[in-house]
Design an enzyme around this catalytic site. Structure first.
Site, short mmCIF file in Angstrom:
data_model
loop_
_atom_site.label_atom_id
_atom_site.label_comp_id
_atom_site.label_asym_id
_atom_site.label_seq_id
_atom_site.Cartn_x
_atom_site.Cartn_y
_atom_site.Cartn_z
N ASP A 8 28.83 21.00 42.30
CA ASP A 8 27.55 22.01 42.72
C ASP A 8 26.16 21.13 43.16
O ASP A 8 26.46 19.83 43.10
CB ASP A 8 27.51 23.09 41.53
CG ASP A 8 26.75 24.23 42.16
OD1 ASP A 8 26.44 24.45 43.37
OD2 ASP A 8 26.59 25.41 41.66
N GLU A 10 22.68 22.60 42.76
CA GLU A 10 21.39 22.91 41.98
C GLU A 10 20.95 22.30 40.82
O GLU A 10 19.91 22.42 40.15
CB GLU A 10 21.54 24.32 41.97
CG GLU A 10 21.35 25.42 43.30
CD GLU A 10 22.74 25.86 43.50
OE1 GLU A 10 22.88 26.84 44.49
OE2 GLU A 10 23.73 25.10 43.07
N HIS A 60 29.46 24.55 46.32
CA HIS A 60 28.37 24.89 46.51
C HIS A 60 28.42 25.72 47.88
O HIS A 60 28.82 25.30 48.88
CB HIS A 60 27.16 23.98 46.69
CG HIS A 60 26.09 24.30 47.09
ND1 HIS A 60 25.37 25.06 46.38
CD2 HIS A 60 25.20 24.04 48.28
CE1 HIS A 60 24.16 25.63 47.22
NE2 HIS A 60 24.13 24.99 48.44
N HIS A 105 23.92 24.03 36.90
CA HIS A 105 22.74 24.48 36.77
C HIS A 105 22.68 25.64 35.81
O HIS A 105 23.64 26.08 35.43
CB HIS A 105 21.98 25.24 38.00
CG HIS A 105 23.27 26.04 38.59
ND1 HIS A 105 22.96 27.17 38.24
CD2 HIS A 105 23.79 25.67 39.70
CE1 HIS A 105 24.02 28.03 39.02
NE2 HIS A 105 24.72 27.17 39.88
N HIS A 117 20.77 30.47 38.68
CA HIS A 117 21.22 31.75 38.83
C HIS A 117 22.79 31.48 38.53
O HIS A 117 23.22 30.71 37.92
CB HIS A 117 21.45 31.63 40.56
CG HIS A 117 22.25 30.56 41.13
ND1 HIS A 117 21.86 29.23 41.15
CD2 HIS A 117 23.30 30.77 41.84
CE1 HIS A 117 22.78 28.58 42.00
NE2 HIS A 117 23.81 29.53 42.14
N GLU A 135 27.66 29.93 35.17
CA GLU A 135 29.01 29.58 36.02
C GLU A 135 29.84 28.75 35.35
O GLU A 135 31.10 28.55 35.40
CB GLU A 135 28.53 28.90 37.42
CG GLU A 135 27.73 29.84 38.26
CD GLU A 135 27.30 29.13 39.71
OE1 GLU A 135 27.57 28.15 39.57
OE2 GLU A 135 26.44 29.92 40.24
#
Length: 266
Positions: A8, A10, A60, A105, A117, A135
């Site tokens: 990812d 972030e 992502h 993240h 998020h 996640e």
């Protein structure tokens, strides 16, 4: 040794703003490079530990972020989105030795990362059996379905702490810490060094022990930022519309939770 990497952006070292994570902004190109460099560092660490095959899931946004010309010859890459419920873990199978996670993240509702998020910005929180989850939580449990251990994660400080709580003994590299809309980060060079060394050490230390429990039944609750989103997805079979913009779904098997989220969060 066959290794799976879910990548990812972030939680990449240095990131602080959505412009840096969205391909329509000029800032994205720099962080696409930094995301790729962290993945390459993880590949190098895995190779040093004896990995013979590495699959990277570009996980992502579009699923088309990594600079392919920077990836080592021994790596394969899963790009784009198939629509399979495994989502950020698509391509994983029981014959993998271990899972690694880079650029991860903090969960939705957290203040630990300006880009915190869970799956989509339309969700204010995601709960599994009453606990707010990230996640990473869902992806590590996906890996547990295949009996593949999660042994390493890099990302912001909070997701590192959450990973250690879910998977005791998992190796982590904290890349940044959020303060409102600001982020205090280690340098990208330091992050790459720590990721490379951390992955090598993690894969050399009995990775098969890092599998979280996966006992049902399960209840997932999706809290939306907008009540109209909750109303719309409440028509999924078995979904229950609740107060406070929430939709709940229950299942005995974790894959059914994954399948439901494939549609509830679309």
């Amino acid at each position: 040794m066959k290794i799976f990497i879910s990548a990812d952006i972030e939680g990449t070292a240095g990131i602080a703003h959505w412009d840096e994570a969205e391909r329509t902004h000029a800032d994205y190109q720099e962080f696409r490079e930094l995301m790729t460099a962290e993945v390459v560092a993880a590949c190098e660490g895995a190779r040093a530990a004896g990995a013979t095959e590495i699959m990277v899931k570009d996980a992502h946004d579009s699923g088309r972020n990594l600079r392919l010309d920077r990836l080592p010859a021994y790596a394969r890459v899963m790009r784009g989105w198939s629509g399979h419920p495994d989502s950020m873990m698509f391509g994983l199978s029981p014959d993998f030795t271990a899972c690694l996670y880079t650029g991860y993240h903090a969960k939705a509702g957290s203040e630990a990362n300006p880009l915190a998020h869970t799956s989509t910005l339309r969700i204010s929180r995601l709960l599994l059996n009453g606990a707010v989850v990230s996640e990473f939580t869902m992806n590590a449990l996906c890996a547990a379905r295949y009996r593949v251990p999660s042994v390493f994660l890099s990302g912001d400080a909070e997701i590192c702490a959450d990973a250690q709580a879910l998977v005791p003994g998992i190796a982590t590299v904290a890349t940044l810490e959020g303060f409102g809309r600001a982020a205090l980060s280690i340098s990208p060079a330091r992050a790459r060094e720590a990721i490379r060394d951390g992955v090598e050490a993690a894969l050399s230390a009995a990775p098969s022990e890092r599998i979280p429990g996966l006992e049902g039944p399960f209840e997932v609750v999706v809290e939306f930022a907008n009540p109209t989103d909750a109303w719309r997805v409440s028509w999924y079979p078995g979904a229950e519309l609740r107060k406070d913009r929430s939709v709940a779904f229950k299942a005995a098997e974790f894959f059914e939770i994954q399948r439901a989220l494939r549609f509830l969060t679309a």
